[in-house]
Enzyme design. Structure first.
Site, PDB file in Angstrom:
ATOM      1  N   ARG A 259      49.583  -7.740   9.966  1.00 20.32           N
ATOM      2  CA  ARG A 259      50.380  -6.408   9.147  1.00 20.32           C
ATOM      3  C   ARG A 259      50.267  -7.052   7.589  1.00 20.32           C
ATOM      4  O   ARG A 259      50.638  -8.155   7.346  1.00 20.32           O
ATOM      5  CB  ARG A 259      51.453  -6.098   9.543  1.00 20.32           C
ATOM      6  CG  ARG A 259      51.429  -5.273  10.972  1.00 20.32           C
ATOM      7  CD  ARG A 259      50.998  -3.891  10.735  1.00 20.32           C
ATOM      8  NE  ARG A 259      50.715  -3.205  12.069  1.00 20.32           N
ATOM      9  CZ  ARG A 259      49.833  -3.270  12.916  1.00 20.32           C
ATOM     10  NH1 ARG A 259      48.721  -3.927  12.642  1.00 20.32           N
ATOM     11  NH2 ARG A 259      49.799  -2.370  13.972  1.00 20.32           N
TER      12      ARG A 259
ATOM     13  N   GLU B  75      47.293   0.292   2.374  1.00 24.96           N
ATOM     14  CA  GLU B  75      46.137   0.786   2.924  1.00 24.96           C
ATOM     15  C   GLU B  75      45.932   2.098   2.945  1.00 24.96           C
ATOM     16  O   GLU B  75      46.949   2.825   2.956  1.00 24.96           O
ATOM     17  CB  GLU B  75      46.007   0.218   4.359  1.00 24.96           C
ATOM     18  CG  GLU B  75      45.766  -1.257   4.729  1.00 24.96           C
ATOM     19  CD  GLU B  75      45.536  -1.612   6.128  1.00 24.96           C
ATOM     20  OE1 GLU B  75      45.424  -0.566   6.869  1.00 24.96           O
ATOM     21  OE2 GLU B  75      45.935  -2.732   6.631  1.00 24.96           O
TER      22      GLU B  75
ATOM     23  N   HIS C  12      40.541  -3.011   7.948  1.00 29.73           N
ATOM     24  CA  HIS C  12      41.138  -2.899   9.301  1.00 29.73           C
ATOM     25  C   HIS C  12      40.297  -2.517  10.453  1.00 29.73           C
ATOM     26  O   HIS C  12      40.542  -1.553  11.125  1.00 29.73           O
ATOM     27  CB  HIS C  12      42.256  -1.480   8.903  1.00 29.73           C
ATOM     28  CG  HIS C  12      43.604  -1.901   9.738  1.00 29.73           C
ATOM     29  ND1 HIS C  12      44.819  -1.523   9.546  1.00 29.73           N
ATOM     30  CD2 HIS C  12      43.781  -2.284  11.343  1.00 29.73           C
ATOM     31  CE1 HIS C  12      45.754  -1.994  10.485  1.00 29.73           C
ATOM     32  NE2 HIS C  12      44.843  -2.543  11.655  1.00 29.73           N
TER      33      HIS C  12
END
Length: 318
Positions: free
Chosen positions: A237, A266, A284
Protein backbone atom coordinates in the site's frame (compact mmCIF):
# COMPACT_ATOMS: atom_id res chain seq x y z
CA UNK A 1 -36.81 -13.02 -4.18
CA UNK A 2 -33.24 -12.14 -5.11
CA UNK A 3 -31.19 -9.92 -2.83
CA UNK A 4 -30.20 -6.57 -4.33
CA UNK A 5 -26.49 -5.76 -4.62
CA UNK A 6 -24.66 -2.64 -5.76
CA UNK A 7 -21.46 -3.38 -7.74
CA UNK A 8 -19.34 -0.23 -7.77
CA UNK A 9 -17.00 -1.06 -10.70
CA UNK A 10 -17.05 -3.41 -13.66
CA UNK A 11 -16.32 -7.10 -13.26
CA UNK A 12 -14.83 -9.41 -15.86
CA UNK A 13 -17.48 -11.05 -18.05
CA UNK A 14 -17.24 -14.42 -16.31
CA UNK A 15 -17.94 -13.02 -12.84
CA UNK A 16 -20.43 -10.41 -14.03
CA UNK A 17 -22.60 -13.16 -15.50
CA UNK A 18 -22.47 -15.07 -12.23
CA UNK A 19 -23.40 -12.12 -10.04
CA UNK A 20 -26.33 -11.31 -12.34
CA UNK A 21 -27.67 -14.85 -12.00
CA UNK A 22 -27.48 -14.84 -8.22
CA UNK A 23 -28.62 -11.32 -7.35
CA UNK A 24 -30.64 -8.36 -8.50
CA UNK A 25 -27.63 -6.18 -9.31
CA UNK A 26 -26.94 -2.54 -9.95
CA UNK A 27 -23.92 -2.47 -12.25
CA UNK A 28 -21.67 0.48 -12.96
CA UNK A 29 -22.00 0.08 -16.71
CA UNK A 30 -20.42 3.44 -17.54
CA UNK A 31 -17.45 2.64 -15.29
CA UNK A 32 -17.91 6.02 -13.65
CA UNK A 33 -15.66 6.43 -10.59
CA UNK A 34 -18.17 6.40 -7.74
CA UNK A 35 -17.62 8.85 -4.93
CA UNK A 36 -18.45 7.92 -1.35
CA UNK A 37 -21.63 9.94 -1.74
CA UNK A 38 -22.55 8.00 -4.88
CA UNK A 39 -22.19 4.70 -3.04
CA UNK A 40 -24.38 5.89 -0.17
CA UNK A 41 -27.07 7.11 -2.55
CA UNK A 42 -27.04 4.18 -4.98
CA UNK A 43 -27.12 1.54 -2.23
CA UNK A 44 -30.21 2.92 -0.47
CA UNK A 45 -32.41 0.08 -1.74
CA UNK A 46 -29.67 -2.59 -1.66
CA UNK A 47 -29.03 -5.48 0.72
CA UNK A 48 -25.30 -5.52 0.03
CA UNK A 49 -22.42 -3.77 -1.71
CA UNK A 50 -19.64 -5.31 -3.78
CA UNK A 51 -16.96 -2.62 -3.73
CA UNK A 52 -13.30 -2.28 -4.61
CA UNK A 53 -10.15 -1.16 -2.85
CA UNK A 54 -10.40 2.24 -4.52
CA UNK A 55 -13.80 2.89 -2.92
CA UNK A 56 -13.43 4.73 0.38
CA UNK A 57 -16.20 3.82 2.81
CA UNK A 58 -15.28 5.54 6.06
CA UNK A 59 -17.19 5.84 9.33
CA UNK A 60 -19.16 8.84 8.09
CA UNK A 61 -20.26 6.97 4.97
CA UNK A 62 -21.20 3.87 6.93
CA UNK A 63 -23.30 5.96 9.28
CA UNK A 64 -25.22 7.25 6.24
CA UNK A 65 -25.77 3.84 4.65
CA UNK A 66 -29.30 2.50 4.57
CA UNK A 67 -30.13 0.11 7.40
CA UNK A 68 -31.01 -2.35 4.65
CA UNK A 69 -27.32 -2.80 3.76
CA UNK A 70 -26.00 -5.78 5.75
CA UNK A 71 -22.79 -6.75 3.96
CA UNK A 72 -19.91 -5.02 2.15
CA UNK A 73 -17.87 -7.46 0.05
CA UNK A 74 -14.54 -5.86 -0.79
CA UNK A 75 -12.86 -6.97 -4.03
CA UNK A 76 -9.31 -6.78 -2.60
CA UNK A 77 -7.05 -8.62 -0.19
CA UNK A 78 -6.91 -5.49 1.96
CA UNK A 79 -9.80 -3.66 3.56
CA UNK A 80 -8.20 -0.39 4.69
CA UNK A 81 -10.65 1.50 2.49
CA UNK A 82 -13.50 0.44 4.80
CA UNK A 83 -13.94 1.36 8.46
CA UNK A 84 -14.60 -2.16 9.69
CA UNK A 85 -15.21 -1.08 13.29
CA UNK A 86 -17.91 1.39 12.25
CA UNK A 87 -19.41 -1.31 10.04
CA UNK A 88 -19.48 -3.79 12.92
CA UNK A 89 -21.22 -1.25 15.17
CA UNK A 90 -23.91 -0.84 12.53
CA UNK A 91 -24.26 -4.60 12.08
CA UNK A 92 -22.67 -4.68 8.65
CA UNK A 93 -20.40 -7.61 7.78
CA UNK A 94 -17.23 -6.80 5.81
CA UNK A 95 -15.34 -9.38 3.73
CA UNK A 96 -12.22 -9.37 1.55
CA UNK A 97 -10.66 -11.65 -1.08
CA UNK A 98 -7.45 -13.16 0.37
CA UNK A 99 -5.32 -16.02 -0.94
CA UNK A 100 -6.39 -15.84 -4.59
CA UNK A 101 -4.03 -12.98 -5.50
CA UNK A 102 -0.97 -14.23 -3.58
CA UNK A 103 0.91 -15.68 -6.54
CA UNK A 104 0.22 -12.82 -8.95
CA UNK A 105 1.25 -10.17 -6.41
CA UNK A 106 4.41 -12.07 -5.49
CA UNK A 107 5.33 -12.15 -9.18
CA UNK A 108 4.95 -8.37 -9.34
CA UNK A 109 7.15 -7.98 -6.25
CA UNK A 110 9.94 -9.85 -8.03
CA UNK A 111 9.36 -7.80 -11.19
CA UNK A 112 9.75 -4.62 -9.12
CA UNK A 113 12.97 -5.88 -7.56
CA UNK A 114 14.43 -6.80 -10.94
CA UNK A 115 13.13 -3.72 -12.76
CA UNK A 116 14.45 -1.32 -10.14
CA UNK A 117 17.77 -3.01 -9.50
CA UNK A 118 18.61 -3.51 -13.21
CA UNK A 119 17.57 0.02 -14.22
CA UNK A 120 14.83 -1.15 -16.58
CA UNK A 121 13.19 2.27 -16.91
CA UNK A 122 16.42 3.93 -17.98
CA UNK A 123 17.14 1.02 -20.30
CA UNK A 124 13.79 1.40 -22.06
CA UNK A 125 14.43 5.11 -22.60
CA UNK A 126 17.86 4.49 -24.10
CA UNK A 127 16.49 1.74 -26.33
CA UNK A 128 13.75 4.04 -27.64
CA UNK A 129 16.28 6.77 -28.43
CA UNK A 130 18.20 4.26 -30.61
CA UNK A 131 21.46 6.10 -30.07
CA UNK A 132 23.06 4.13 -27.24
CA UNK A 133 26.35 2.32 -27.54
CA UNK A 134 27.47 -0.62 -25.44
CA UNK A 135 30.36 -0.05 -23.05
CA UNK A 136 31.51 -1.69 -19.85
CA UNK A 137 29.98 0.86 -17.50
CA UNK A 138 26.69 1.33 -19.36
CA UNK A 139 23.66 1.27 -17.01
CA UNK A 140 25.30 -0.83 -14.31
CA UNK A 141 22.74 -2.16 -11.88
CA UNK A 142 22.53 -4.23 -8.73
CA UNK A 143 22.56 -8.01 -8.93
CA UNK A 144 20.08 -9.85 -6.70
CA UNK A 145 21.92 -13.17 -6.67
CA UNK A 146 23.19 -14.22 -3.24
CA UNK A 147 22.22 -10.92 -1.61
CA UNK A 148 20.14 -10.23 1.48
CA UNK A 149 16.44 -9.66 0.91
CA UNK A 150 14.39 -8.10 3.68
CA UNK A 151 10.65 -8.76 3.57
CA UNK A 152 8.44 -6.39 5.52
CA UNK A 153 5.33 -8.46 6.18
CA UNK A 154 5.69 -12.23 5.97
CA UNK A 155 2.08 -13.19 5.33
CA UNK A 156 0.96 -15.26 2.34
CA UNK A 157 2.35 -12.79 -0.20
CA UNK A 158 5.60 -12.20 1.69
CA UNK A 159 6.21 -15.95 1.91
CA UNK A 160 5.50 -16.34 -1.81
CA UNK A 161 8.05 -13.59 -2.52
CA UNK A 162 10.57 -15.41 -0.32
CA UNK A 163 9.95 -18.64 -2.25
CA UNK A 164 10.74 -16.92 -5.53
CA UNK A 165 13.74 -15.05 -4.13
CA UNK A 166 15.33 -18.29 -2.99
CA UNK A 167 15.70 -19.11 -6.68
CA UNK A 168 18.18 -16.23 -6.84
CA UNK A 169 20.09 -17.66 -3.89
CA UNK A 170 19.00 -14.75 -1.70
CA UNK A 171 19.27 -14.86 2.08
CA UNK A 172 15.79 -14.09 3.42
CA UNK A 173 15.24 -11.79 6.40
CA UNK A 174 11.81 -10.68 7.61
CA UNK A 175 9.86 -8.66 10.13
CA UNK A 176 6.33 -9.60 11.09
CA UNK A 177 4.01 -8.90 13.98
CA UNK A 178 4.83 -12.39 15.20
CA UNK A 179 7.57 -14.90 14.45
CA UNK A 180 6.49 -17.62 12.05
CA UNK A 181 6.59 -21.32 12.79
CA UNK A 182 9.77 -22.96 11.49
CA UNK A 183 7.98 -24.77 8.66
CA UNK A 184 6.67 -21.43 7.36
CA UNK A 185 9.99 -19.62 7.78
CA UNK A 186 11.83 -22.16 5.64
CA UNK A 187 15.14 -20.82 6.92
CA UNK A 188 14.21 -17.13 6.81
CA UNK A 189 15.73 -15.04 9.59
CA UNK A 190 13.28 -13.23 11.89
CA UNK A 191 13.85 -9.68 13.17
CA UNK A 192 11.64 -8.37 15.93
CA UNK A 193 12.16 -4.71 15.00
CA UNK A 194 12.40 -2.56 11.90
CA UNK A 195 15.92 -1.32 12.58
CA UNK A 196 17.35 -4.83 12.67
CA UNK A 197 15.50 -5.88 9.50
CA UNK A 198 16.50 -2.79 7.54
CA UNK A 199 20.15 -3.13 8.64
CA UNK A 200 20.10 -6.52 6.90
CA UNK A 201 18.19 -5.52 3.76
CA UNK A 202 20.34 -4.92 0.70
CA UNK A 203 17.01 -5.37 -1.07
CA UNK A 204 13.72 -4.60 0.69
CA UNK A 205 10.30 -5.86 -0.41
CA UNK A 206 7.30 -4.24 1.29
CA UNK A 207 4.42 -6.71 1.53
CA UNK A 208 2.68 -5.79 4.80
CA UNK A 209 -0.95 -4.70 5.19
CA UNK A 210 -1.86 -1.04 5.50
CA UNK A 211 -2.70 -0.20 9.12
CA UNK A 212 -2.39 2.81 11.38
CA UNK A 213 0.88 1.30 12.61
CA UNK A 214 2.37 0.90 9.12
CA UNK A 215 1.51 4.37 7.81
CA UNK A 216 4.82 6.12 6.94
CA UNK A 217 6.70 3.20 8.45
CA UNK A 218 9.35 3.72 5.80
CA UNK A 219 10.41 7.23 6.77
CA UNK A 220 13.57 9.31 7.07
CA UNK A 221 14.69 7.58 10.25
CA UNK A 222 13.99 4.01 9.12
CA UNK A 223 15.45 4.58 5.64
CA UNK A 224 18.73 5.49 7.32
CA UNK A 225 18.82 2.00 8.84
CA UNK A 226 19.21 0.53 5.33
CA UNK A 227 22.64 -0.23 3.88
CA UNK A 228 23.84 2.49 1.50
CA UNK A 229 22.61 1.81 -2.02
CA UNK A 230 19.68 -0.42 -1.03
CA UNK A 231 16.90 -1.29 -3.49
CA UNK A 232 13.38 -0.78 -2.11
CA UNK A 233 10.10 -2.01 -3.60
CA UNK A 234 6.46 -1.67 -2.58
CA UNK A 235 3.63 -3.94 -3.76
CA UNK A 236 1.51 -3.44 -0.62
CA UNK A 237 0.00 0.00 0.00
CA UNK A 238 1.26 3.47 -0.89
CA UNK A 239 0.92 5.06 2.52
CA UNK A 240 3.59 2.79 4.02
CA UNK A 241 6.25 5.03 2.42
CA UNK A 242 6.88 8.66 3.38
CA UNK A 243 7.33 10.06 -0.13
CA UNK A 244 9.33 13.13 0.87
CA UNK A 245 11.86 11.04 2.79
CA UNK A 246 12.10 8.45 0.01
CA UNK A 247 12.66 11.02 -2.73
CA UNK A 248 15.43 12.58 -0.66
CA UNK A 249 17.06 9.16 -0.20
CA UNK A 250 16.83 8.38 -3.92
CA UNK A 251 18.45 11.69 -4.82
CA UNK A 252 21.29 11.20 -2.33
CA UNK A 253 22.00 7.61 -3.39
CA UNK A 254 21.07 6.19 0.01
CA UNK A 255 18.43 4.27 -1.95
CA UNK A 256 19.86 3.03 -5.24
CA UNK A 257 16.45 2.51 -6.83
CA UNK A 258 12.77 2.27 -5.94
CA UNK A 259 10.15 -0.01 -7.47
CA UNK A 260 6.51 0.96 -6.94
CA UNK A 261 3.30 -0.80 -7.91
CA UNK A 262 1.37 1.23 -5.33
CA UNK A 263 1.73 4.82 -4.20
CA UNK A 264 0.05 7.65 -2.37
CA UNK A 265 -2.73 9.42 -4.24
CA UNK A 266 -3.23 6.81 -6.97
CA UNK A 267 -3.53 7.37 -9.88
CA UNK A 268 -1.70 10.65 -9.16
CA UNK A 269 1.83 10.41 -7.81
CA UNK A 270 4.16 12.89 -6.16
CA UNK A 271 5.57 14.74 -9.22
CA UNK A 272 9.07 14.75 -7.72
CA UNK A 273 9.24 10.97 -8.30
CA UNK A 274 8.74 11.47 -12.02
CA UNK A 275 11.89 13.60 -12.23
CA UNK A 276 14.00 10.63 -11.11
CA UNK A 277 15.45 7.95 -13.36
CA UNK A 278 15.92 5.49 -10.49
CA UNK A 279 12.18 4.83 -10.19
CA UNK A 280 10.61 1.71 -11.72
CA UNK A 281 6.88 2.41 -11.76
CA UNK A 282 3.78 0.29 -12.43
CA UNK A 283 0.06 1.25 -12.25
CA UNK A 284 -1.10 -1.12 -9.46
CA UNK A 285 -0.82 -4.35 -11.45
CA UNK A 286 -0.34 -6.72 -8.49
CA UNK A 287 -3.45 -8.80 -9.15
CA UNK A 288 -3.72 -8.02 -12.86
CA UNK A 289 -3.94 -11.46 -14.43
CA UNK A 290 -7.11 -12.86 -15.94
CA UNK A 291 -7.15 -15.86 -13.62
CA UNK A 292 -6.59 -13.78 -10.50
CA UNK A 293 -9.24 -11.19 -11.32
CA UNK A 294 -11.81 -13.92 -12.02
CA UNK A 295 -10.88 -15.65 -8.76
CA UNK A 296 -11.19 -12.39 -6.83
CA UNK A 297 -14.63 -11.75 -8.28
CA UNK A 298 -15.79 -15.25 -7.46
CA UNK A 299 -14.44 -14.98 -3.93
CA UNK A 300 -16.37 -11.74 -3.33
CA UNK A 301 -19.52 -13.31 -4.80
CA UNK A 302 -19.05 -16.43 -2.65
CA UNK A 303 -18.98 -14.21 0.43
CA UNK A 304 -22.20 -12.49 -0.60
CA UNK A 305 -23.90 -15.78 -1.42
CA UNK A 306 -22.92 -17.42 1.87
CA UNK A 307 -24.06 -14.41 3.87
CA UNK A 308 -27.47 -14.25 2.21
CA UNK A 309 -27.87 -18.01 2.76
CA UNK A 310 -27.43 -17.41 6.48
CA UNK A 311 -23.86 -18.73 6.65
CA UNK A 312 -20.80 -16.91 7.96
CA UNK A 313 -18.76 -15.71 4.98
CA UNK A 314 -15.37 -17.41 4.74
CA UNK A 315 -13.56 -14.09 4.51
CA UNK A 316 -15.35 -12.00 7.14
CA UNK A 317 -12.90 -9.49 8.66
CA UNK A 318 -15.02 -7.79 11.34
Amino acid sequence: MKKKVLVTKNLLKETEERVKKLFDVKLNKEEKPYTTEDIVELSKDCDGILCFGTNKIDASAIDKLSNKVKIIANYAVGFGNIDIDAAAKKGIVVTNTPEVLTEATADISILLLLGASRRAYEGRKFAEEQSWSWKTDFLLGKQMSNRKLGILGMGRIGRAVAKRARGFGMEIHYHNRTKLAAHLEEGAIYHDNIKSLFNNSEFLSINCPATKETTNLVNEQSINYLPDGAVVTNAARGDIIDDTAMIKAMKSGKVFALGLDVYNGEPKINPEYLKLNNLFLLPHLGSATIRTRIDMGNRAIDNLENFFQGKKPKDQVN
